[in-house]
Design a protein around this motif. Structure first.
Motif, PDB file in Angstrom:
ATOM      1  N   PRO A  42       8.153 -22.627  19.104  1.00  0.00           N
ATOM      2  CA  PRO A  42       7.107 -22.435  18.085  1.00  0.00           C
ATOM      3  C   PRO A  42       6.765 -20.960  17.852  1.00  0.00           C
ATOM      4  CG  PRO A  42       6.514 -24.232  19.537  1.00  0.00           C
ATOM      5  CD  PRO A  42       7.720 -23.565  20.142  1.00  0.00           C
ATOM      6  N   ILE A  43       6.737 -20.167  18.910  1.00  0.00           N
ATOM      7  CA  ILE A  43       6.402 -18.746  18.773  1.00  0.00           C
ATOM      8  C   ILE A  43       7.559 -17.992  18.123  1.00  0.00           C
ATOM      9  CG2 ILE A  43       5.675 -16.651  19.994  1.00  0.00           C
ATOM     10  CD1 ILE A  43       3.569 -18.948  19.895  1.00  0.00           C
ATOM     11  N   LYS A  44       8.797 -18.326  18.480  1.00  0.00           N
ATOM     12  CA  LYS A  44       9.963 -17.705  17.825  1.00  0.00           C
ATOM     13  C   LYS A  44       9.947 -17.988  16.333  1.00  0.00           C
ATOM     14  CE  LYS A  44      13.162 -17.868  21.697  1.00  0.00           C
ATOM     15  NZ  LYS A  44      14.346 -18.505  22.292  1.00  0.00           N
ATOM     16  N   LYS A  45       9.701 -19.243  15.963  1.00  0.00           N
ATOM     17  CA  LYS A  45       9.693 -19.631  14.559  1.00  0.00           C
ATOM     18  C   LYS A  45       8.556 -18.947  13.796  1.00  0.00           C
ATOM     19  CE  LYS A  45      12.158 -23.900  15.268  1.00  0.00           C
ATOM     20  NZ  LYS A  45      12.199 -25.333  15.208  1.00  0.00           N
ATOM     21  N   LEU A  46       7.393 -18.856  14.423  1.00  0.00           N
ATOM     22  CA  LEU A  46       6.262 -18.168  13.793  1.00  0.00           C
ATOM     23  C   LEU A  46       6.597 -16.706  13.536  1.00  0.00           C
ATOM     24  CD1 LEU A  46       3.343 -17.747  12.854  1.00  0.00           C
ATOM     25  CD2 LEU A  46       2.714 -17.469  15.271  1.00  0.00           C
ATOM     26  N   TYR A  47       7.137 -16.033  14.526  1.00  0.00           N
ATOM     27  CA  TYR A  47       7.460 -14.609  14.386  1.00  0.00           C
ATOM     28  C   TYR A  47       8.473 -14.388  13.261  1.00  0.00           C
ATOM     29  CZ  TYR A  47       8.692  -9.823  15.644  1.00  0.00           C
ATOM     30  OH  TYR A  47       8.925  -8.469  15.620  1.00  0.00           O
ATOM     31  N   ASN A  48       9.531 -15.173  13.252  1.00  0.00           N
ATOM     32  CA  ASN A  48      10.543 -15.034  12.201  1.00  0.00           C
ATOM     33  C   ASN A  48       9.961 -15.350  10.822  1.00  0.00           C
ATOM     34  OD1 ASN A  48      12.593 -14.191  13.931  1.00  0.00           O
ATOM     35  ND2 ASN A  48      13.160 -16.283  14.427  1.00  0.00           N
ATOM     36  N   TYR A  49       9.076 -16.338  10.757  1.00  0.00           N
ATOM     37  CA  TYR A  49       8.428 -16.689   9.485  1.00  0.00           C
ATOM     38  C   TYR A  49       7.576 -15.512   8.999  1.00  0.00           C
ATOM     39  CZ  TYR A  49       5.619 -19.121   6.029  1.00  0.00           C
ATOM     40  OH  TYR A  49       4.994 -19.487   4.863  1.00  0.00           O
ATOM     41  N   TRP A  50       6.773 -14.948   9.884  1.00  0.00           N
ATOM     42  CA  TRP A  50       5.921 -13.810   9.522  1.00  0.00           C
ATOM     43  C   TRP A  50       6.770 -12.644   9.025  1.00  0.00           C
ATOM     44  CZ3 TRP A  50       5.321  -8.866  11.680  1.00  0.00           C
ATOM     45  CH2 TRP A  50       4.175  -8.168  11.282  1.00  0.00           C
ATOM     46  N   LEU A  51       7.857 -12.343   9.732  1.00  0.00           N
ATOM     47  CA  LEU A  51       8.754 -11.265   9.301  1.00  0.00           C
ATOM     48  C   LEU A  51       9.314 -11.535   7.906  1.00  0.00           C
ATOM     49  CD1 LEU A  51      10.803 -10.533  12.555  1.00  0.00           C
ATOM     50  CD2 LEU A  51       9.107  -9.037  11.478  1.00  0.00           C
ATOM     51  N   SER A  52       9.654 -12.791   7.636  1.00  0.00           N
ATOM     52  CA  SER A  52      10.230 -13.137   6.332  1.00  0.00           C
ATOM     53  C   SER A  52       9.218 -12.988   5.191  1.00  0.00           C
ATOM     54  CB  SER A  52      10.785 -14.570   6.356  1.00  0.00           C
ATOM     55  OG  SER A  52       9.743 -15.525   6.270  1.00  0.00           O
ATOM     56  N   LYS A  53       7.940 -13.006   5.508  1.00  0.00           N
ATOM     57  CA  LYS A  53       6.890 -12.918   4.495  1.00  0.00           C
ATOM     58  C   LYS A  53       6.355 -11.503   4.313  1.00  0.00           C
ATOM     59  CE  LYS A  53       6.871 -17.232   3.452  1.00  0.00           C
ATOM     60  NZ  LYS A  53       7.210 -17.691   2.103  1.00  0.00           N
ATOM     61  N   ALA A  54       6.758 -10.586   5.176  1.00  0.00           N
ATOM     62  CA  ALA A  54       6.251  -9.214   5.118  1.00  0.00           C
ATOM     63  C   ALA A  54       7.022  -8.405   4.073  1.00  0.00           C
ATOM     64  CB  ALA A  54       6.364  -8.552   6.491  1.00  0.00           C
ATOM     65  N   PRO A  55       6.357  -7.956   3.009  1.00  0.00           N
ATOM     66  CA  PRO A  55       7.030  -7.074   2.054  1.00  0.00           C
ATOM     67  C   PRO A  55       7.427  -5.769   2.755  1.00  0.00           C
ATOM     68  CG  PRO A  55       4.882  -7.800   1.230  1.00  0.00           C
ATOM     69  CD  PRO A  55       4.967  -8.201   2.670  1.00  0.00           C
ATOM     70  N   HIS A  96      -2.286 -15.326   1.396  1.00  0.00           N
ATOM     71  CA  HIS A  96      -1.711 -16.100   0.286  1.00  0.00           C
ATOM     72  C   HIS A  96      -0.182 -16.156   0.339  1.00  0.00           C
ATOM     73  CE1 HIS A  96      -1.894 -12.020  -1.559  1.00  0.00           C
ATOM     74  NE2 HIS A  96      -0.714 -12.370  -2.011  1.00  0.00           N
ATOM     75  N   ASP A  97       0.453 -15.318   1.159  1.00  0.00           N
ATOM     76  CA  ASP A  97       1.905 -15.376   1.346  1.00  0.00           C
ATOM     77  C   ASP A  97       2.312 -16.480   2.320  1.00  0.00           C
ATOM     78  OD1 ASP A  97       2.392 -13.103  -0.287  1.00  0.00           O
ATOM     79  OD2 ASP A  97       1.906 -11.789   1.410  1.00  0.00           O
ATOM     80  N   ALA A 102       2.756 -25.621   4.301  1.00  0.00           N
ATOM     81  CA  ALA A 102       3.833 -26.595   4.148  1.00  0.00           C
ATOM     82  C   ALA A 102       5.144 -26.070   4.727  1.00  0.00           C
ATOM     83  CB  ALA A 102       4.009 -26.958   2.676  1.00  0.00           C
ATOM     84  N   GLU A 103       5.323 -24.758   4.714  1.00  0.00           N
ATOM     85  CA  GLU A 103       6.531 -24.149   5.270  1.00  0.00           C
ATOM     86  C   GLU A 103       6.452 -23.997   6.791  1.00  0.00           C
ATOM     87  OE1 GLU A 103       7.566 -21.322   1.406  1.00  0.00           O
ATOM     88  OE2 GLU A 103       6.711 -20.414   3.190  1.00  0.00           O
ATOM     89  N   MET A 104       5.281 -24.240   7.350  1.00  0.00           N
ATOM     90  CA  MET A 104       5.067 -24.027   8.782  1.00  0.00           C
ATOM     91  C   MET A 104       4.821 -25.327   9.540  1.00  0.00           C
ATOM     92  SD  MET A 104       2.692 -20.598   8.690  1.00  0.00           S
ATOM     93  CE  MET A 104       1.231 -21.439   8.172  1.00  0.00           C
TER      94      MET A 104
END
Length: 150
Positions: free
Chosen positions: A10-23, A31-32, A36-38
């Motif tokens: 869960p922590i790996k997936k969260l970190y990768n998700y956050w990185l993917s949303k960072a401009p 709002h990014d 539903a994606e999490m």
């Protein structure tokens, strides 16, 4: 990118998700982030509002996985009102660090709670900023690692 040794999915997936949303060069905003994606790791999340003057943190959302391990419901509570979290405390300092550095914080926060079979917890604090710069929320992932029975 933060060099960390994440143990739990869960922590790996969260970190990768956050990185993917960072401009590029910016922080992602609330709002990014799309719940539903999490779905896979949503029960492991805490969302904190950040107040800057004076600094404080308010529990906006606590995932079901986490709430099962808490002594009480902290939703809508300010961290400064909680004896074990107000300054000076490790939890407060880690949240403050995420705000000040505008970067991920991968702390080791010991589990203090009612469950006796917890060996450790893994947590990750990720800053969010409406304007991409000034942190106004923290997205926190938490998993609990249980004792193994042989």
């Amino acid at each position: 990118m933060l060099e960390i040794n994440i143990k739990t999915q869960p922590i790996k997936k969260l970190y990768n998700y956050w990185l993917s949303k960072a401009p590029l060069g910016m922080l992602p905003a609330r709002h990014d982030i799309d719940p539903a994606e999490m779905a896979e790791f949503l029960p492991h999340l805490i969302l904190l509002d950040v107040q800057t003057d004076p600094l404080d943190f308010r529990y906006r959302l606590i995932g079901t996985h986490i709430s099962a391990y808490l002594k009480e419901d902290l939703t809508s509570r300010w961290m400064s009102t909680l004896d074990h979290q107000k300054p000076p405390s490790r939890i407060w300092d880690n949240c403050k660090k995420a705000v000040e550095t505008r970067g991920p914080v991968f702390p080791y926060t010991p589990y203090i709670g009612p469950k006796q079979d917890i060996v450790e917890m893994e947590d990750l604090i990720l800053p969010l900023a409406r304007d991409g710069i000034n942190v106004d929320m923290l997205l926190v992932g938490v998993t609990y690692i249980h004792k193994t029975t042989d």
